[in-house]
Write an enzyme that holds these catalytic residues in place. Sequence first.
Site, mmCIF file in Angstrom:
data_model
loop_
_atom_site.group_PDB
_atom_site.id
_atom_site.type_symbol
_atom_site.label_atom_id
_atom_site.label_comp_id
_atom_site.label_asym_id
_atom_site.label_seq_id
_atom_site.Cartn_x
_atom_site.Cartn_y
_atom_site.Cartn_z
ATOM 1 N N GLY A 325 0.677 -1.161 -0.015
ATOM 2 C CA GLY A 325 -0.083 0.188 0.001
ATOM 3 C C GLY A 325 0.695 1.161 -0.190
ATOM 4 O O GLY A 325 2.029 1.272 -0.672
ATOM 5 N N SER A 326 0.344 2.262 0.525
ATOM 6 C CA SER A 326 1.100 3.683 0.921
ATOM 7 C C SER A 326 2.281 3.513 1.353
ATOM 8 O O SER A 326 3.104 4.543 1.325
ATOM 9 C CB SER A 326 0.076 4.676 1.070
ATOM 10 O OG SER A 326 -1.112 4.848 0.302
ATOM 11 N N THR A 327 2.759 2.377 2.169
ATOM 12 C CA THR A 327 4.015 2.549 2.843
ATOM 13 C C THR A 327 5.143 2.456 1.783
ATOM 14 O O THR A 327 6.293 2.637 2.049
ATOM 15 C CB THR A 327 4.221 1.416 3.685
ATOM 16 O OG1 THR A 327 4.002 0.069 3.154
ATOM 17 C CG2 THR A 327 2.947 1.549 4.905
ATOM 18 N N PHE A 328 4.514 1.957 0.681
ATOM 19 C CA PHE A 328 5.696 1.958 -0.542
ATOM 20 C C PHE A 328 6.009 3.054 -1.212
ATOM 21 O O PHE A 328 6.941 3.167 -2.117
ATOM 22 C CB PHE A 328 4.998 0.825 -1.551
ATOM 23 C CG PHE A 328 5.953 0.398 -2.652
ATOM 24 C CD1 PHE A 328 6.971 -0.536 -2.403
ATOM 25 C CD2 PHE A 328 5.652 0.701 -4.128
ATOM 26 C CE1 PHE A 328 7.987 -0.763 -3.491
ATOM 27 C CE2 PHE A 328 6.647 0.499 -5.088
ATOM 28 C CZ PHE A 328 7.722 -0.429 -4.834
ATOM 29 N N LYS A 329 5.240 4.227 -0.887
ATOM 30 C CA LYS A 329 5.384 5.546 -1.764
ATOM 31 C C LYS A 329 6.837 6.119 -1.599
ATOM 32 O O LYS A 329 7.221 6.859 -2.350
ATOM 33 C CB LYS A 329 4.404 6.476 -1.298
ATOM 34 C CG LYS A 329 2.990 5.956 -1.780
ATOM 35 C CD LYS A 329 1.887 6.908 -1.230
ATOM 36 C CE LYS A 329 0.425 6.592 -2.063
ATOM 37 N NZ LYS A 329 -0.690 7.315 -1.561
#
Length: 628
Positions: A325-329
């Site tokens: 999810g957005s932790t990959f951003k």
Amino acid sequence: MQISGRDNTRYQAFTRRAALLGAVQGAAFVALAGRMYYLQVLKSDQYTMLAEENRVSMRLLAPLRGNVVDRYGRIIASNRQNFRAMMISEQTADIEETLDRLSRIVEISDFARRRILRDVQRSPRFMPVTVAEGLTWDQFAKVNINEPDLAGIVPDVGETRDYPYGEELAHIMGYVAAVSEKDMAEAETDRQLMRLPGFRIGKEGIEKTYDKELRGTAGSSHVEVNAYGRVIRELAKDPGKPGQEVVLTLDMDVQRFAWERLKGESAGAVVMDIHSGDVLAFVSAPAYDPNQFNMGLSNEQWRALVDSEYKPLVNKALAGMYPPGSTFKMVVAAAAIEAGINPAQRVVCPGHYSLGSHDFHCWKKGGHGAVNMHEAIKHSCDVFFYDVARRVGINAIAETARKFGLGETYGFEVPGEKAGLVPTPDWKRATRGEPWHQGETVIAGIGQGYLLATPLQLAVMTARLANGGYAVKPRLTRAIGGQLLPTPRPASLGLSETALKVACDGMNAVSNEPGGTAFRSRIPEPGMELAGKTGTAQVRRISRAERLTGVLRNEDIEWRFRDHALFVCYAPVHAPRYALSVIIEHGGSGSGAAAPVARDIMREVLSRNADRPQAVVPPRGADKAREG
């Protein structure tokens, strides 16, 4: 008196026969005497030794298994007394009747009864076979009292493995269990030891990884036996050498706190030192009680574990694979800067991103307006990262992701580690026989699609961001047998300072600036501030019709269709030392479910380690890539 000629002839014949017989007897006597002299004098030592071996038997004794302790010496696996009932089948005329009588005192299941009868058939009748173990004191006392009526039953006190923290450490420690036929076939050493009644080996976790070190060296008992091999008396005894002590990097105070904080959830969490890689806490919830596996599960207990939708047998922190999810951003942001994209450049977010005939939606329906990279991380703007991912390309994103430890295993000490997945066009072509589509690059920009990561990998990713860009790897073992294990010096990832700084500053804004997606879960105490990133991983497809009528809330749908909640962080912000990842399966949103849990765990870590010396930060080497 005269002897006639005929009588004289007979007398001479008799004399010759007597002389011949005497000569044969004399020769036989000489041969017998010579043989006796050879055996009793010349070969005396050899046959004395053989006779002694025929009288004295050496039997192996299982050594005590070594203890496992945390970084401060607190015991997390040891040995305890095991009250048990043994059966010597030659001492009972009716085995079935004896088992029936014993079952009135100790429960014996049908499965256990079949196992006992099988073991009795395989063992000599004078050898004891384990009938029941793990008895309570009351049960053991009743067996002793009723022993005269239990033909062939012998009460006995042995040793068994004990896990004082039970399910809190199940997925780290694993368990020991009886040796199976497969184990015996695969064993390279200690086969005789493994045949001992009641002997156990490591089956999962640390118990399996360090089984040989923990097992120790077998002892021996020299006993006098009769012609049937039955023991008459013990002549000498060597207890053997206990197994080595294994010291883990865990801090049980932190481990227990994290476990309690995640209790009741289906979740995984990892806390690690960003410089040394020491894992302080490693939680997979729910779990199982390894003490039950040690003594043997009932059918009901096994079915409850297998049928639970929370999957307590799965090590979620190590083998649970989820879209990051957005932790990959932060990874996408670093890849973009390395590719030459200016982090100050703004992208307008109207709430969706169009690619061809398809719209990719932002989590915020009205959009975020014009945002730069810092603001996009702070507000977790999906449209910004859709656009950046398309411009950077999936191969560049994948390369950066691997630098941060995604898509690989680390040789972690607990078996079962999963590599997750960092997809590329080559991977898709090789595994699915299909071409890569640009829309798949777009959704990869927000950590969705084929991307998969474990909680352990997300903790490593965060640690490498926070430690200045060094390839630290997680480790769970500090020492074995009193010998400290060396701490490897991590190599540089070769990322620019700008890429790392923009990602870390964005995480700081997420937690400590108003409007950040985790601002409500900040740590306000001075010097303990954390920098984090929320993530919400979608597990179901949202149709166009549902978007038009309104996306259903997680609380309104079945548990297994709800979004996963994620949060990663490091702390303290101005002197980073610890990284943490939390994933709550179907928890809803990262900001609402995972971030508060992570905040509490990190506060506990910092509070307990405030006065302890910090690990040395590795200096930046000459090979460190600089901003171009």
